[in-house]
Scaffold this motif. Structure first.
Motif, PDB file in Angstrom:
ATOM      1  N   ILE A  50      15.703  64.125   7.352  1.00 36.25           N
ATOM      2  CA  ILE A  50      15.442  65.250   6.447  1.00 36.25           C
ATOM      3  C   ILE A  50      14.585  66.299   7.144  1.00 36.25           C
ATOM      4  O   ILE A  50      14.735  67.500   6.898  1.00 36.25           O
ATOM      5  N   ALA A  51      13.693  65.869   8.039  1.00 34.04           N
ATOM      6  CA  ALA A  51      12.862  66.828   8.783  1.00 34.04           C
ATOM      7  C   ALA A  51      13.721  67.730   9.647  1.00 34.04           C
ATOM      8  O   ALA A  51      13.550  68.964   9.667  1.00 34.04           O
ATOM      9  N   ARG A  52      14.647  67.130  10.363  1.00 34.99           N
ATOM     10  CA  ARG A  52      15.508  67.915  11.253  1.00 34.99           C
ATOM     11  C   ARG A  52      16.491  68.778  10.472  1.00 34.99           C
ATOM     12  O   ARG A  52      16.930  69.825  10.951  1.00 34.99           O
ATOM     13  N   LEU A  53      16.806  68.331   9.233  1.00 32.39           N
ATOM     14  CA  LEU A  53      17.682  69.139   8.392  1.00 32.39           C
ATOM     15  C   LEU A  53      16.967  70.360   7.848  1.00 32.39           C
ATOM     16  O   LEU A  53      17.501  71.476   7.891  1.00 32.39           O
ATOM     17  N   ILE A  54      15.746  70.173   7.340  1.00 33.64           N
ATOM     18  CA  ILE A  54      15.078  71.287   6.648  1.00 33.64           C
ATOM     19  C   ILE A  54      14.369  72.246   7.591  1.00 33.64           C
ATOM     20  O   ILE A  54      14.120  73.405   7.236  1.00 33.64           O
ATOM     21  N   ALA A  55      14.056  71.805   8.805  1.00 30.61           N
ATOM     22  CA  ALA A  55      13.295  72.664   9.730  1.00 30.61           C
ATOM     23  C   ALA A  55      13.917  74.055   9.911  1.00 30.61           C
ATOM     24  O   ALA A  55      13.205  75.067   9.838  1.00 30.61           O
ATOM     25  N   PRO A  56      15.229  74.178  10.145  1.00 30.35           N
ATOM     26  CA  PRO A  56      15.810  75.519  10.311  1.00 30.35           C
ATOM     27  C   PRO A  56      15.676  76.410   9.082  1.00 30.35           C
ATOM     28  O   PRO A  56      15.567  77.639   9.200  1.00 30.35           O
ATOM     29  N   TYR A  57      15.653  75.804   7.886  1.00 30.05           N
ATOM     30  CA  TYR A  57      15.531  76.589   6.663  1.00 30.05           C
ATOM     31  C   TYR A  57      14.089  77.069   6.468  1.00 30.05           C
ATOM     32  O   TYR A  57      13.861  78.171   5.961  1.00 30.05           O
ATOM     33  N   ILE A  58      13.130  76.244   6.885  1.00 33.03           N
ATOM     34  CA  ILE A  58      11.733  76.703   6.853  1.00 33.03           C
ATOM     35  C   ILE A  58      11.554  77.839   7.851  1.00 33.03           C
ATOM     36  O   ILE A  58      10.893  78.850   7.552  1.00 33.03           O
ATOM     37  N   GLU A  59      12.151  77.698   9.040  1.00 36.20           N
ATOM     38  CA  GLU A  59      12.105  78.775  10.036  1.00 36.20           C
ATOM     39  C   GLU A  59      12.666  80.070   9.448  1.00 36.20           C
ATOM     40  O   GLU A  59      12.073  81.147   9.583  1.00 36.20           O
ATOM     41  N   LYS A  60      13.800  79.934   8.799  1.00 40.60           N
ATOM     42  CA  LYS A  60      14.483  81.104   8.204  1.00 40.60           C
ATOM     43  C   LYS A  60      13.572  81.821   7.217  1.00 40.60           C
ATOM     44  O   LYS A  60      13.462  83.061   7.229  1.00 40.60           O
ATOM     45  N   HIS A  61      12.895  81.067   6.357  1.00 36.56           N
ATOM     46  CA  HIS A  61      12.092  81.687   5.303  1.00 36.56           C
ATOM     47  C   HIS A  61      10.683  82.052   5.755  1.00 36.56           C
ATOM     48  O   HIS A  61      10.005  82.825   5.074  1.00 36.56           O
ATOM     49  N   LEU A  62      10.232  81.526   6.895  1.00 31.20           N
ATOM     50  CA  LEU A  62       8.964  81.984   7.477  1.00 31.20           C
ATOM     51  C   LEU A  62       9.132  83.342   8.141  1.00 31.20           C
ATOM     52  O   LEU A  62       8.213  84.163   8.151  1.00 31.20           O
ATOM     53  N   GLY A  63      10.319  83.563   8.733  1.00 28.40           N
ATOM     54  CA  GLY A  63      10.540  84.828   9.439  1.00 28.40           C
ATOM     55  C   GLY A  63       9.791  84.876  10.755  1.00 28.40           C
ATOM     56  O   GLY A  63       9.344  83.849  11.304  1.00 28.40           O
ATOM     57  N   ASN A  64       9.628  86.070  11.305  1.00 25.53           N
ATOM     58  CA  ASN A  64       8.916  86.283  12.575  1.00 25.53           C
ATOM     59  C   ASN A  64       9.473  85.405  13.694  1.00 25.53           C
ATOM     60  O   ASN A  64       8.739  84.948  14.577  1.00 25.53           O
ATOM     61  N   ASN A  65      10.790  85.150  13.656  1.00 31.19           N
ATOM     62  CA  ASN A  65      11.426  84.302  14.672  1.00 31.19           C
ATOM     63  C   ASN A  65      10.741  82.947  14.793  1.00 31.19           C
ATOM     64  O   ASN A  65      10.520  82.425  15.897  1.00 31.19           O
ATOM     65  N   ALA A  66      10.379  82.385  13.654  1.00 30.26           N
ATOM     66  CA  ALA A  66       9.675  81.100  13.640  1.00 30.26           C
ATOM     67  C   ALA A  66      10.500  80.018  14.335  1.00 30.26           C
ATOM     68  O   ALA A  66      11.735  79.994  14.252  1.00 30.26           O
ATOM     69  N   ARG A  67       9.777  79.127  15.008  1.00 31.16           N
ATOM     70  CA  ARG A  67      10.429  78.000  15.677  1.00 31.16           C
ATOM     71  C   ARG A  67       9.639  76.730  15.372  1.00 31.16           C
ATOM     72  O   ARG A  67       8.412  76.708  15.552  1.00 31.16           O
ATOM     73  N   ALA A 280      13.456  74.448   0.182  1.00 29.58           N
ATOM     74  CA  ALA A 280      13.852  73.349  -0.700  1.00 29.58           C
ATOM     75  C   ALA A 280      14.856  73.800  -1.752  1.00 29.58           C
ATOM     76  O   ALA A 280      15.632  72.985  -2.267  1.00 29.58           O
ATOM     77  N   ALA A 281      14.841  75.095  -2.090  1.00 28.91           N
ATOM     78  CA  ALA A 281      15.759  75.642  -3.097  1.00 28.91           C
ATOM     79  C   ALA A 281      16.992  76.286  -2.476  1.00 28.91           C
ATOM     80  O   ALA A 281      17.869  76.768  -3.201  1.00 28.91           O
ATOM     81  N   ASP A 282      17.068  76.297  -1.163  1.00 28.92           N
ATOM     82  CA  ASP A 282      18.187  76.935  -0.470  1.00 28.92           C
ATOM     83  C   ASP A 282      19.475  76.149  -0.757  1.00 28.92           C
ATOM     84  O   ASP A 282      19.553  74.949  -0.486  1.00 28.92           O
ATOM     85  N   PRO A 283      20.491  76.784  -1.330  1.00 31.29           N
ATOM     86  CA  PRO A 283      21.726  76.068  -1.702  1.00 31.29           C
ATOM     87  C   PRO A 283      22.372  75.335  -0.529  1.00 31.29           C
ATOM     88  O   PRO A 283      22.914  74.237  -0.704  1.00 31.29           O
ATOM     89  N   GLU A 284      22.321  75.927   0.636  1.00 33.33           N
ATOM     90  CA  GLU A 284      22.933  75.289   1.806  1.00 33.33           C
ATOM     91  C   GLU A 284      22.179  74.014   2.180  1.00 33.33           C
ATOM     92  O   GLU A 284      22.786  72.977   2.487  1.00 33.33           O
ATOM     93  N   TYR A 285      20.834  74.074   2.128  1.00 36.66           N
ATOM     94  CA  TYR A 285      20.030  72.883   2.404  1.00 36.66           C
ATOM     95  C   TYR A 285      20.316  71.795   1.370  1.00 36.66           C
ATOM     96  O   TYR A 285      20.496  70.622   1.722  1.00 36.66           O
ATOM     97  N   ILE A 286      20.370  72.161   0.088  1.00 36.87           N
ATOM     98  CA  ILE A 286      20.620  71.191  -0.981  1.00 36.87           C
ATOM     99  C   ILE A 286      21.966  70.505  -0.767  1.00 36.87           C
ATOM    100  O   ILE A 286      22.098  69.278  -0.927  1.00 36.87           O
ATOM    101  N   LYS A 287      22.976  71.274  -0.384  1.00 35.75           N
ATOM    102  CA  LYS A 287      24.306  70.707  -0.133  1.00 35.75           C
ATOM    103  C   LYS A 287      24.256  69.710   1.018  1.00 35.75           C
ATOM    104  O   LYS A 287      24.792  68.602   0.918  1.00 35.75           O
ATOM    105  N   LYS A 288      23.602  70.096   2.106  1.00 34.46           N
ATOM    106  CA  LYS A 288      23.543  69.209   3.270  1.00 34.46           C
ATOM    107  C   LYS A 288      22.681  67.981   3.003  1.00 34.46           C
ATOM    108  O   LYS A 288      22.966  66.884   3.513  1.00 34.46           O
ATOM    109  N   ALA A 289      21.619  68.147   2.202  1.00 35.54           N
ATOM    110  CA  ALA A 289      20.784  67.002   1.837  1.00 35.54           C
ATOM    111  C   ALA A 289      21.608  66.004   1.026  1.00 35.54           C
ATOM    112  O   ALA A 289      21.461  64.781   1.197  1.00 35.54           O
ATOM    113  N   GLY A 290      22.475  66.509   0.162  1.00 33.85           N
ATOM    114  CA  GLY A 290      23.359  65.640  -0.605  1.00 33.85           C
ATOM    115  C   GLY A 290      24.300  64.855   0.287  1.00 33.85           C
ATOM    116  O   GLY A 290      24.596  63.684   0.029  1.00 33.85           O
ATOM    117  N   GLU A 291      24.751  65.493   1.358  1.00 33.57           N
ATOM    118  CA  GLU A 291      25.635  64.809   2.307  1.00 33.57           C
ATOM    119  C   GLU A 291      24.904  63.689   3.047  1.00 33.57           C
ATOM    120  O   GLU A 291      25.533  62.735   3.523  1.00 33.57           O
TER     121      GLU A 291
END
Length: 326
Positions: A50-67, A280-291
């Motif tokens: 779950i960490a490796r799944l959600i990390a890109p979505y946290i990066e996306k919503h942090l902005g500033n080219n977060a890594r 956590a509310a990102d639809p794409e993340y929720i879909k992949k978490a379900g998978e």
């Protein structure tokens, strides 16, 4: 002299205002370097996935080219990783997953460098019920059959878990008490290692959370669930009976949430909390978490703290009645 003092006072005010402006600017620019996300368990387990799944979505919503760099620090039932998170510099560049009950049980059972109050909570993401799993080749298909075998073979039923004081270890002790049996606990550094031990025949029972077990089964692992520790059958596993349905009133689950060392700058903390909530509310993340069969349950920091406080009280009472050390 008065003119000099007045001038120094004005300079001090200017300096303070400049520092405040710089601090606000730094927070606005955060992050300016990679963020380390610590996982207190081995690769391949439910937390790691779950960490490796959600990390890109946290990066996306942090902005500033977060890594975000996901780093595993397994060992001591999670204690090594939890300690590393708690002791890191509270600047927003070290965050990590804190899992219950391990994060709560370790300070109860032995000297520790942290308690749950040592963290700035960012948000809970997962609430995964426990389960007992066996190799598909095992003739045992339910808890009563497991109890009968354990009674006939005291100590020969080996149970793998993610460590002493983990939710699965404590659930094993509950099952021993409820069924009147004695089993042998084998601690591992993560559920991935527990799964491998069940598959390889090193242990008879793998105490693995429902979401993790389903992901392994979908991936082709020859394991089966014979009971889940939820209050009622989860939608993820509608065909697996609960422990209560099989005559054993046992409930156990693992919360998996993100935290940082105590003392984050308020603006940085708010950015992290907001980014995690959006992720956590990102639809794409929720879909992949379900998978991944991940039982998602987002809790904002205040609600998360209430949950941890209540569970901590329950575990401290349990320790008085039934210490869970091996």
């Amino acid at each position: 002299m008065k003119k000099i003092i007045d001038k120094l006072g004005r300079l001090s005010c200017v300096a303070l205002l400049a520092a405040a402006a710089w601090s606000g600017s730094a927070a606005a620019q955060y992050p300016t370097k990679p963020i380390t996300m610590i996982i207190a368990f081995a690769p391949g387990g439910g937390t790691d996935l779950i960490a490796r799944l959600i990390a890109p979505y946290i990066e996306k919503h942090l902005g500033n080219n977060a890594r975000i760099i996901v780093t595993n620090r397994p060992g001591a039932g999670g204690g090594i990783g939890f300690t590393e998170i708690a002791k890191a510099t509270p600047d927003g560049y070290t965050i990590g997953f804190v899992n219950t009950p391990n994060m709560l049980s370790i300070p109860i059972e032995r000297p520790s460098n942290y308690t749950w109050q040592s963290f700035d909570l960012i948000g809970n993401l997962i609430d995964d019920p426990g389960a007992f799993t066996l190799n598909t080749s095992s003739p045992i298909n339910n808890l009563k059959e497991l109890a009968a075998f354990a009674k006939a073979n005291p100590g020969k039923v080996t149970v793998g878990s993610t460590g002493v004081g983990s939710d699965d270890h404590i659930a094993m002790l509950f099952f021993e008490r409820a069924a009147g049996v004695k089993m042998t606990h084998i601690p591992y550094k993560g559920s991935g290692e527990t799964r491998a031990a069940v598959v390889g025949g090193q242990v008879m029972v793998g105490a693995i959370n429902v979401g993790e077990a389903l992901a392994y089964i979908k991936g082709g692992s020859p394991i089966k669930m014979i009971g889940q520790m939820s209050a009622k059958r989860t939608v993820l596993a509608p065909d697996t009976p609960t422990f209560a349905e099989q005559g054993y009133n046992i409930e156990s689950a693992s919360l998996r949430g993100l935290a940082a060392p105590k003392g984050l700058p308020a603006d940085v903390r708010e950015k992290l909390v907001t980014a995690v909530a959006k992720a956590a509310a990102d639809p794409e993340y929720i879909k992949k978490a379900g998978e991944l069969f991940a039982p998602i349950r987002y809790l904002a920091p205040k609600e998360y703290a209430i949950e941890l406080e209540n569970t901590d009280k329950q575990l401290r009472q349990l320790w008085k009645e039934m210490p869970w050390k091996d």
